[in-house]
Write a protein that holds these residues in place. Structure first.
Motif, PDB file in Angstrom:
ATOM      1  N   LEU A  62     129.443 114.321  33.267  1.00 40.20           N
ATOM      2  CA  LEU A  62     130.296 114.269  32.193  1.00 40.20           C
ATOM      3  C   LEU A  62     131.438 115.398  32.629  1.00 40.20           C
ATOM      4  O   LEU A  62     132.653 115.360  32.528  1.00 40.20           O
ATOM      5  CB  LEU A  62     129.285 115.014  30.863  1.00 40.20           C
ATOM      6  CG  LEU A  62     130.317 115.444  29.738  1.00 40.20           C
ATOM      7  CD1 LEU A  62     130.979 114.137  29.287  1.00 40.20           C
ATOM      8  CD2 LEU A  62     129.415 116.208  28.789  1.00 40.20           C
ATOM      9  N   VAL A 115     124.081 113.948  41.036  1.00 36.48           N
ATOM     10  CA  VAL A 115     123.640 112.614  40.600  1.00 36.48           C
ATOM     11  C   VAL A 115     122.697 111.800  41.653  1.00 36.48           C
ATOM     12  O   VAL A 115     121.704 111.140  41.344  1.00 36.48           O
ATOM     13  CB  VAL A 115     124.744 111.755  40.472  1.00 36.48           C
ATOM     14  CG1 VAL A 115     124.791 110.154  40.379  1.00 36.48           C
ATOM     15  CG2 VAL A 115     125.724 112.276  39.264  1.00 36.48           C
ATOM     16  N   GLY A 151     123.470 114.343  34.441  1.00 33.94           N
ATOM     17  CA  GLY A 151     124.326 113.692  33.500  1.00 33.94           C
ATOM     18  C   GLY A 151     125.311 114.729  32.970  1.00 33.94           C
ATOM     19  O   GLY A 151     126.565 114.482  32.728  1.00 33.94           O
ATOM     20  N   SER A 196     117.708 114.918  35.872  1.00 29.47           N
ATOM     21  CA  SER A 196     118.495 113.958  34.998  1.00 29.47           C
ATOM     22  C   SER A 196     119.390 114.592  34.287  1.00 29.47           C
ATOM     23  O   SER A 196     120.666 113.985  34.051  1.00 29.47           O
ATOM     24  CB  SER A 196     117.703 112.973  34.539  1.00 29.47           C
ATOM     25  OG  SER A 196     116.815 112.264  35.223  1.00 29.47           O
ATOM     26  N   SER A 256     119.195 113.378  41.374  1.00 24.01           N
ATOM     27  CA  SER A 256     118.608 112.940  40.126  1.00 24.01           C
ATOM     28  C   SER A 256     118.141 111.514  40.193  1.00 24.01           C
ATOM     29  O   SER A 256     117.058 111.004  39.664  1.00 24.01           O
ATOM     30  CB  SER A 256     119.623 113.286  38.938  1.00 24.01           C
ATOM     31  OG  SER A 256     120.762 112.499  38.916  1.00 24.01           O
ATOM     32  N   THR A 257     119.265 110.517  40.738  1.00 20.35           N
ATOM     33  CA  THR A 257     118.511 109.212  41.080  1.00 20.35           C
ATOM     34  C   THR A 257     117.541 109.002  41.789  1.00 20.35           C
ATOM     35  O   THR A 257     116.506 108.201  41.729  1.00 20.35           O
ATOM     36  CB  THR A 257     119.759 108.398  41.793  1.00 20.35           C
ATOM     37  OG1 THR A 257     121.028 108.852  40.973  1.00 20.35           O
ATOM     38  CG2 THR A 257     119.564 106.894  41.625  1.00 20.35           C
TER      39      THR A 257
END
Length: 817
Positions: free
Chosen positions: A704, A434, A700, A696, A437-438
């Protein structure tokens, strides 16, 4: 084999009895294995597949090891210094090529041509469908005007005419004899496959240092890269003696394996993506391992009975591993299909500038290597997530398991601790993804908000080849530009127009310059960066004028030499003064083509990111196209096309037919590569966009899967402790206290995972530092936001089972036991 079949049949029966578990496990594995296989299919195509050329392992590309990294650009002077060295089939070939006007037949057309030397076809093993390639005597200056067609052009334009050899075709108004057609399947490894191959005809005595092509060769048998570099020392010394102002004292000719050179720009990003998707696979494996541990707890009685009637521990482990491997193979099969569809969908939408994948990723296939990889990943994954639960379940205590009867089986502290560790690892790995990707999303947004130095909206770019002898001299080109701009500017929908030899935001020339009266700080030049532009260029692009003036129609060959510079150059050399009135000398000692008198600086304009939105604005000297030397015009005709730039009042595509018609009337030539400037800007960030998109998606999926893992653990914990919760509530415990107890237990694991993930991310984000723009690897905002998002998702995943716990009926809970 018989025992294996029994294990498989038993596993299938067990899966049939637990369809929800089976679907959840297979779907989770399909996501992990599918994503891994998809990325590997690209890595395999780009990095691992050998080049399909003769003795490809001995193919090398020449470069100069400059301070800014490998300089692959070949110039006629560099090629002449290397062509007689101890290499096989040394060849020069354009990496971009130019458009040439193919006339005659039903309609004129601009086709893509590259110039190559005679050894090119031998070096790369190009077979000819008909005819021949050109020999060395046709590759000399003033050699014959001949051409070799690509198979695609032969079929499309000439309907596969078997008698094409010997016929003449008109290229830029000059008759060329077709001598051959390349057989289908020849891959040039260029971004845009050429339609035509023309002889380079490089002058052996050339002192031209313009770099616009590649140079490759084949190493002799038994010669290593190190040996080849050592042999090139003599060539370097000789070149430096002959051209003392061109090559720096620490620069030298070297070679690099061709495959490495082709993929050097994308190798780091592909390896990072491969590492990221491996984390997704680990998270998926941890998720399924947790599911299997829960399932094994519910099967204690079954396993105890099998052990009681004689099944040894090894037999039980083998049975449970067979189930894990079947799940993994099923997930791998679905993942293979999912990965194949997904990667082609992504590549068709946004392939980036990845080499060797073909148009829209057509060359990325699920070949035998990818299939073997998918099978290996499935097997390893099955063992990875299945071994721990199998060993744990096989340690069942017979007496305890049989005494538990048909009631809810308890779970050991060891099992609970193992599941907690798995969930903590999932959270930590998810946070790493995360954060990564951010950071790339921040890069994506930064590139969208960066000031390009011009306004790309409502601007159309069109390219025109000027290889025709009609445009040998600068005066002829200036006349064409003046006529074309007058015609286009007269259109009702046009608000401005200009011309250049480079597409804005895509490229520029590296011509060196000196400031008159100043001694360079290092090396023979003060800097590099040159653009020839027409009057109206800055106004059409809305490049702001900072000082002085821009060009006008009086800045022609008869007028005094002038130049406009950008702010970056002005800041560097005149930080506290004005550059207006200072003089520049372009291309001194760079070859006879560049010889000219000093130019006066008459204006300063804003900085433009001429190499793309992801790069800093380079120092730039702008020169009126009407004042460039005939030698530079000849060079530009060989290495580039004339670029027309038109600003429109509305959507540029609507005015495109009218613009093309006016330019055709002015020149009699076709146009090609017609794009809006917004398209050009988007293409300049294609690699960064592709990396951000994939990361991303991985982030994601990781988020999840981690949330599912936390939810699954806490949901099972609530179900397992139903009797305890019932007793607590029967004794008067408040619902809020029960809920908070469950939330605290789950969030404790999430916080530990977040802490581990944060610590790991501080070290790992440096691996993507070179891919970032407008954001630092340890950006405080990202390192604050990402953990908060993950904590919020974990809280929701914990809160749902906690709320269910508060609704336990104490009487029903006690009766259930």
């Amino acid at each position: 084999m018989e025992l294996l079949l029994k294990d498989v049949k038993h596993a299938l029966r067990m899966f049939g009895r637990s369809p929800a578990f089976t679907i959840a496990a297979v779907a989770t594995l399909a996501l992990g294995i599918g994503a891994t296989t998809a990325v590997f299919s690209v890595v395999n195509t780009v990095l691992l597949k050998p080049l399909e050329y003769p003795a490809a392992e001995r193919l090398v590309r020449f470069y100069v090891n400059s301070a800014n990294g490998p300089d692959y650009g070949g110039s006629p002077a560099r090629f002449n210094a290397l062509r007689d060295r101890a290499f096989e089939d040394i060849s020069a070939y354009e990496f971009r090529g130019v458009g040439v006007s193919l006339t005659g037949g039903a309609y004129p057309e601009q086709v893509h041509a590259i110039h190559v030397t005679a050894a090119y076809f031998r070096l790369f093993g190009a077979r000819l469908a008909v005819g021949r390639a050109f020999p060395a005597d046709e590759d000399r200056p003033q050699g014959a005007s001949v051409a070799v067609l690509s198979y695609g052009l032969w079929q499309r334009r000439f309907a596969g005419d078997s008698a094409i050899v010997g016929k003449a075709v008109s290229l830029d108004g000059v008759p060329h004899t077709v001598i051959g057609v390349v057989a289908p399947g020849f891959d040039t490894e260029l971004d845009t496959p050429p339609d035509l191959f023309l002889p380079f005809q490089i002058d052996p005595a050339s002192a031209d240092h313009a770099r616009y092509f590649n140079m490759s060769a084949r190493l002799p048998p038994g010669v290593t890269i190190e040996t080849a570099d050592a042999r090139l020392v003599a060539a370097t010394n000789e070149f430096r003696r002959k051209f003392p102002n061109v090559m720096g004292p620490r620069e030298s000719f070297q070679v690099q394996p061709l495959q490495e050179a082709l993929v050097s720009d994308v190798r780091p990003s592909l390896l990072v993506l491969a590492g990221a998707v491996s984390l997704v696979l680990l998270i998926a494996s941890a998720n399924v391992a947790s599911l299997l541990l829960v399932r094994a707890t519910g099967r204690k009685r079954e396993l105890a009975i099998r052990a009681a009637i004689g099944a040894g521990r090894g037999r039980l482990v083998r049975q449970l591993l067979a189930e894990s491997l079947l799940l993994s193979l099923a997930g791998g099969a679905f993942g293979l299909a999912l990965g194949n569809a997904g990667i082609h969908a992504l590549l068709s939408v946004n392939p980036g500038n990845i080499p060797r994948i073909g148009p829209h990723g057509a060359l990325v296939t699920m070949d035998s290597t990818v299939l073997v990889f998918a099978l290996a990943v499935s097997l390893v994954t099955g063992l990875l997530f299945g071994l721990l639960p199998a060993l744990h379940a096989s340690r069942t205590d017979l007496n305890t398991a049989l005494k538990e009867g048909s009631g809810r089986s308890g779970t050991s502290a060891h099992s609970h601790k193992t599941r907690s560790l798995l969930v903590t690892a999932e959270v930590a790995l998810a946070l790493i993804l995360v954060i990564g990707s951010t950071l790339l999303i921040r890069t994506f947004l930064a590139l969208r908000s960066v000031n390009p130095g011009l306004d790309p909206r409502n601007v159309l770019t069109l390219q025109m080849s000027l290889s025709s002898p009609r445009f040998e001299h600068s005066a002829q080109v200036a006349s064409l530009i003046r006529d074309g701009l007058e015609r286009v500017s007269a259109l009702a929908g046009a608000s401005g127009a200009g011309a250049s030899y480079s597409v804005p935001l895509e490229s520029m020339f590296g011509v060196p310059f000196n400031i008159v009266g100043r001694t360079p700080a290092s090396g023979p030049y003060d800097g590099r960066g040159w653009l020839g532009v027409s009057p109206g260029y800055f106004e059409a692009l809305k490049v702001p004028l900072v000082k002085g003036r821009t060009f006008n129609d009086r800045d022609d060959a008869a007028g005094p030499g002038v130049a406009v510079i950008n702010e970056a150059l002005a800041r560097k050399f005149w930080p506290n003064g004005s550059p207006l009135g200072e003089r520049l000398l372009l291309g001194k000692g760079y070859g006879p083509e560049f010889q000219e008198l000093p130019r006066e600086i008459v204006g300063v304009v804003g900085d433009v990111r001429n190499f793309g939105l992801g790069t800093e604005p380079p120092i730039t000297v702008y020169v009126p196209l009407a004042q460039v030397t005939d030698g530079i015009t000849a060079l530009a005709r060989r290495a580039a096309s004339l670029v027309w730039i038109v600003r429109t009042h509305g959507a540029p595509q609507q005015l495109s037919p009218a613009i093309q018609e006016q330019l055709r009337q002015a020149s009699g030539l076709p146009l090609g590569s017609i794009r809006t400037l917004e398209q050009v800007a988007a293409e300049s960030t294609a690699n960064e966009d592709f990396d951000a998109l994939l990361m991303s998606l991985f982030g994601g999926v990781a988020l999840l899967l981690a949330s599912i893992g936390v939810y699954g653990l806490m949901a099972y914990a609530v179900a397992e402790r139903t009797r305890e919760i019932g007793i607590r509530m029967a004794l008067g415990a408040e619902s809020a206290n029960v809920r908070n107890m469950i939330i605290l237990q789950g969030m404790r694991l999430a916080v530990i995972g977040i802490a581990i993930g944060l610590a790991s991310s501080f070290g790992l984000t440096r691996l993507i530092a070179s891919f970032l723009f407008g954001v630092k690897p340890h950006d405080p905002g990202v390192f604050t936001l990402a953990p908060l998002v993950l904590a919020a998702v974990a809280f929701i995943a914990v809160w749902l089972p906690a709320r269910r716990a508060t609704r336990v009926d104490p009487v029903a809970a006690l009766r259930s036991e």
